[in-house]
Enzyme design. Sequence first.
Site, PDB file in Angstrom:
ATOM      1  N   THR A   2     -48.515 -86.393 -70.167  1.00 58.00           N
ATOM      2  CA  THR A   2     -48.156 -84.980 -70.106  1.00 58.00           C
ATOM      3  C   THR A   2     -49.207 -84.201 -69.341  1.00 58.00           C
ATOM      4  OG1 THR A   2     -47.617 -83.014 -71.430  1.00 58.00           O
ATOM      5  CG2 THR A   2     -49.322 -84.435 -72.314  1.00 58.00           C
ATOM      6  N   LYS A   7     -49.790 -80.252 -76.010  1.00 59.09           N
ATOM      7  CA  LYS A   7     -49.117 -81.478 -76.461  1.00 59.09           C
ATOM      8  C   LYS A   7     -50.135 -82.595 -76.685  1.00 59.09           C
ATOM      9  CE  LYS A   7     -44.595 -80.937 -74.224  1.00 59.09           C
ATOM     10  NZ  LYS A   7     -43.568 -81.631 -73.449  1.00 59.09           N
ATOM     11  N   ASP A  71     -40.409 -84.930 -75.048  1.00 65.91           N
ATOM     12  CA  ASP A  71     -39.712 -83.813 -74.425  1.00 65.91           C
ATOM     13  C   ASP A  71     -39.279 -82.867 -75.524  1.00 65.91           C
ATOM     14  OD1 ASP A  71     -38.900 -82.975 -71.678  1.00 65.91           O
ATOM     15  OD2 ASP A  71     -37.041 -82.611 -72.762  1.00 65.91           O
ATOM     16  N   PHE A 145     -48.570 -71.807 -76.719  1.00 68.84           N
ATOM     17  CA  PHE A 145     -48.026 -71.805 -75.358  1.00 68.84           C
ATOM     18  C   PHE A 145     -46.528 -71.542 -75.425  1.00 68.84           C
ATOM     19  CE2 PHE A 145     -45.727 -75.864 -75.269  1.00 68.84           C
ATOM     20  CZ  PHE A 145     -46.269 -76.504 -76.366  1.00 68.84           C
ATOM     21  N   ARG A 180     -43.045 -81.288 -82.873  1.00 70.08           N
ATOM     22  CA  ARG A 180     -43.711 -82.397 -82.171  1.00 70.08           C
ATOM     23  C   ARG A 180     -44.429 -83.291 -83.181  1.00 70.08           C
ATOM     24  NH1 ARG A 180     -46.004 -79.300 -79.218  1.00 70.08           N
ATOM     25  NH2 ARG A 180     -44.159 -79.150 -77.932  1.00 70.08           N
TER      26      ARG A 180
HETATM   27  P1  IMP Z   1     -41.164 -80.130 -71.588  1.00 74.41           P
HETATM   28  O1  IMP Z   1     -41.036 -80.853 -72.898  1.00 74.41           O
HETATM   29  O2  IMP Z   1     -42.510 -80.278 -71.002  1.00 74.41           O
HETATM   30  O3  IMP Z   1     -40.041 -80.404 -70.666  1.00 74.41           O
HETATM   31  O4  IMP Z   1     -41.054 -78.575 -71.832  1.00 74.41           O
HETATM   32  C1  IMP Z   1     -40.766 -78.052 -73.030  1.00 74.41           C
HETATM   33  C2  IMP Z   1     -40.779 -76.544 -72.924  1.00 74.41           C
HETATM   34  O5  IMP Z   1     -40.274 -76.080 -74.178  1.00 74.41           O
HETATM   35  C3  IMP Z   1     -42.176 -75.958 -72.774  1.00 74.41           C
HETATM   36  O6  IMP Z   1     -42.486 -75.624 -71.480  1.00 74.41           O
HETATM   37  C4  IMP Z   1     -42.087 -74.706 -73.623  1.00 74.41           C
HETATM   38  O7  IMP Z   1     -41.531 -73.706 -72.835  1.00 74.41           O
HETATM   39  C5  IMP Z   1     -41.083 -75.076 -74.699  1.00 74.41           C
HETATM   40  N1  IMP Z   1     -41.786 -75.601 -75.887  1.00 74.41           N
HETATM   41  C6  IMP Z   1     -41.818 -76.890 -76.330  1.00 74.41           C
HETATM   42  N2  IMP Z   1     -42.588 -77.009 -77.419  1.00 74.41           N
HETATM   43  C7  IMP Z   1     -43.061 -75.769 -77.657  1.00 74.41           C
HETATM   44  C8  IMP Z   1     -43.941 -75.263 -78.645  1.00 74.41           C
HETATM   45  O8  IMP Z   1     -44.476 -75.956 -79.516  1.00 74.41           O
HETATM   46  N3  IMP Z   1     -44.208 -73.944 -78.555  1.00 74.41           N
HETATM   47  C9  IMP Z   1     -43.679 -73.144 -77.611  1.00 74.41           C
HETATM   48  N4  IMP Z   1     -42.865 -73.558 -76.662  1.00 74.41           N
HETATM   49  C10 IMP Z   1     -42.553 -74.877 -76.679  1.00 74.41           C
END
Ligand code: IMP
Length: 196
Positions: A2, A7, A71, A145, A180
């Site tokens: 990542t 994360k 994801d 975030f 997560r």
């Molecule tokens: P990816 O998993 O990197 O494709 O993106 C997930 C997107 O979901 C992130 O860019 C955030 O916008 C949102 N997201 C996922 N987990 C969280 C979290 O724990 N807090 C806030 N936003 C989240």
Amino acid sequence: MTGNQGKLLEAKHAFSPFGFNVEQFLIDGKVPEIIEPQCETLDDVADAKISQGLQLLKEIGKEKDALLVEDSGLFIESLGGFPGVYSAYVLDKIGCEGILKIMDDVNRKASFQASARFWDGTKVHKGNGICPGNIIHSIRGENGFGYDPIFVPLDYLEFSTDGLTFGEVKIDMKENFSHRKKALDDILLSLKNVIM
Ligand code: IMP
């Protein structure tokens, strides 16, 4: 695997107590580029990420190393689950302000969801996690975030943020509710037979 430090930190907190040395997957000092396909579900995106990651491990001769991908997204009930798998894209285009503008006034229910995959050197383990909550009417807090400043989680077990958003609490408090963390715990459970 990542580019997101938030994360990475959660993965460290979840896996380190079991003796794992969690590091960001870098090739030549860079986060490897992967293609995130347009899929209907987080599970499909996570599957695509782990197969690309495994290919990369093979290319550098490290396929016996472990690899973790995840994801996640925000699913808003009144918007039919939008932004869901498009959460990162939507955040980039319209931000938390944009989400507040298109939200239903009454039904504020939403959930963060995560789908994780872990390659243990021989096989892939799967984990899923959900964090239900509500979208508030304004942006509050500087921590975390993504959509953290507009999301208040429902109380979980003995934990409550007392109405504060994820953006207003410390990371260790957020982790008590985290979608997560639940997905990673799911994987640790499946790994139990391998590591114990
Ligand atoms: P990816 O998993 O990197 O494709 O993106 C997930 C997107 O979901 C992130 O860019 C955030 O916008 C949102 N997201 C996922 N987990 C969280 C979290 O724990 N807090 C806030 N936003 C989240």
